[in-house]
Design an enzyme around this catalytic site. Structure first.
Site, PDB file in Angstrom:
ATOM      1  N   HIS A   1     -10.027  -3.687  -0.317  1.00 29.32           N
ATOM      2  CA  HIS A   1      -9.442  -4.995  -0.638  1.00 29.32           C
ATOM      3  C   HIS A   1     -10.542  -6.012  -0.916  1.00 29.32           C
ATOM      4  CE1 HIS A   1      -5.924  -3.644   2.106  1.00 29.32           C
ATOM      5  NE2 HIS A   1      -5.527  -3.521   0.861  1.00 29.32           N
TER       6      HIS A   1
ATOM      7  N   LYS B   1       6.752  -1.043   4.743  1.00 30.76           N
ATOM      8  CA  LYS B   1       5.523  -0.647   5.440  1.00 30.76           C
ATOM      9  C   LYS B   1       5.596  -1.100   6.892  1.00 30.76           C
ATOM     10  CE  LYS B   1       2.488  -0.752   1.431  1.00 30.76           C
ATOM     11  NZ  LYS B   1       1.230  -1.264   0.869  1.00 30.76           N
TER      12      LYS B   1
ATOM     13  N   ARG C   1      -6.421   3.193  -7.087  1.00 31.08           N
ATOM     14  CA  ARG C   1      -7.338   4.155  -6.479  1.00 31.08           C
ATOM     15  C   ARG C   1      -7.227   5.523  -7.129  1.00 31.08           C
ATOM     16  NH1 ARG C   1      -4.742   2.840  -0.781  1.00 31.08           N
ATOM     17  NH2 ARG C   1      -3.039   3.176  -2.204  1.00 31.08           N
TER      18      ARG C   1
ATOM     19  N   SER D   1      -4.621   1.079   3.843  1.00 32.71           N
ATOM     20  CA  SER D   1      -4.303   0.471   5.141  1.00 32.71           C
ATOM     21  C   SER D   1      -3.507   1.413   6.023  1.00 32.71           C
ATOM     22  CB  SER D   1      -3.540  -0.843   4.940  1.00 32.71           C
ATOM     23  OG  SER D   1      -4.365  -1.812   4.336  1.00 32.71           O
TER      24      SER D   1
END
Length: 172
Positions: free
Chosen positions: A24, A48, A98, A135
């Protein structure tokens, strides 16, 4: 050019940031070099669940992690990202990629956002040395007592050590 024909000056980088990690930080530093202003928004993401930090704690961590960047500001939001983009006057939403799997899910969200608001999304690739950071994986490693000290910024590492004891730090 932005939606109104003016030069691109402001982008929105939304995410759950639970916790914020070095991937991040890299994204925000890259965006800060490309745009006049970057708004980093910590969102409540119901998909999440089971986070490490509540929204106020994440905001404090974001502020600490990006205090060295004068053209970055942080905010929090509970709702549609496109509503926040409009509220802050963002020319674009930015998202990090990613892997191919990120592109598939992010493209769908970007297309939905554009369909309901006209706000376009720009994708920025992450450096390959950080492409594995997520995360959710950091949360899992931390919960199982693993060391994530090389994966998170110093303020996050210190907060994790304070909450969970040793195992998150470089000497634990």
């Amino acid at each position: 050019m932005g939606r109104g024909g003016e030069p691109v000056t402001r982008v929105l980088y939304p995410g759950s940031f639970d916790p914020v990690h070095n991937g991040h930080v890299e994204m925000v530093e890259t965006a800060a070099g490309l745009f006049e202003e970057v708004v980093v928004a910590a969102l409540i993401n119901p998909s999440k669940g089971g986070g490490l930090f509540d929204l106020e704690q994440r905001m404090a961590l974001l502020d600490e992690c990006f205090e060295h960047l004068t053209n970055v500001r942080t905010t929090m939001f509970d709702g549609l990202v496109v509503d926040l983009a409009s509220e802050v006057g963002a020319d674009f939403i930015i998202k990090g990629l990613r892997a191919v799997s990120d592109f598939e899910s992010e493209l769908q969200m970007a297309q939905m956002n554009a369909a309901i608001s006209g706000v376009q999304t720009l994708f920025l690739p992450t450096a390959s040395r950080r492409s594995f950071l997520a995360s959710r994986l950091i949360r899992e490693v931390v919960r199982l007592g693993g060391d994530v000290s090389d994966m998170v910024p110093e303020p996050v590492r210190l907060r994790l050590e304070g909450r969970l004891g040793s195992g998150t730090g470089s000497d634990g």
